[in-house]
Scaffold this motif. Structure first.
Motif: not given
Length: 142
Positions: A56-61, A72-77, A83-89, A102-111
């Protein structure tokens, strides 16, 4: 190894590396098919209990995470585990906070950060990343 998400299934986005991540809104029913093996919940309050591993990341609407370094640590995890699990955000509606993550994950993935919001809007949901400060968060994420 866990069976991956099905590409094209509800809420599933393919990152450039081929990793599949599912985004969703918690106010909607759980989609049909397999459950996540790991979920990252982006909420202003503690999420409900589920049968899979969560973080859980505390992130108000309509805002940004309360602790950006923890987020950032949670997004990196989440990215690494995808890579080998079913991850849901997930957040309440599935667009603002979820799209931002998801956009931050795209950045981590090279976008490139300046292209990540467009990538998520094309491959996940056209309404993803709802506020100017969420867009700025993504463009500065590394």
């Amino acid at each position: 190894m866990t069976t991956p998400w099905t590409s094209g299934a509800e809420g599933v986005m393919r990152l450039p590396s081929g990793r599949l991540v599912r985004g969703r809104g918690l106010r909607r029913p759980l989609p049909a098919g397999p459950s996540p093996t790991f979920a990252l919940y982006l909420l202003g309050h503690q999420p409900p209990a589920v049968d899979w591993e969560t973080r859980w990341v505390r992130w108000p609407d309509f805002r940004l995470p309360s602790d950006r370094s923890a987020a950032a640590e949670a997004l990196r995890e989440a990215w690494a585990r995808a890579a080998d699990e079913r991850v849901e955000i997930a957040c309440g509606g599935g667009y603002g906070r979820t799209g931002t993550a998801l956009a931050c994950l795209a950045v981590l993935d090279g976008v490139p950060g300046r292209e990540a919001v467009a990538y998520v809007r094309e491959h996940y949901a056209s309404r993803a990343v709802e506020t100017p400060w969420q867009r700025r968060f993504v463009s500065r994420f590394a």
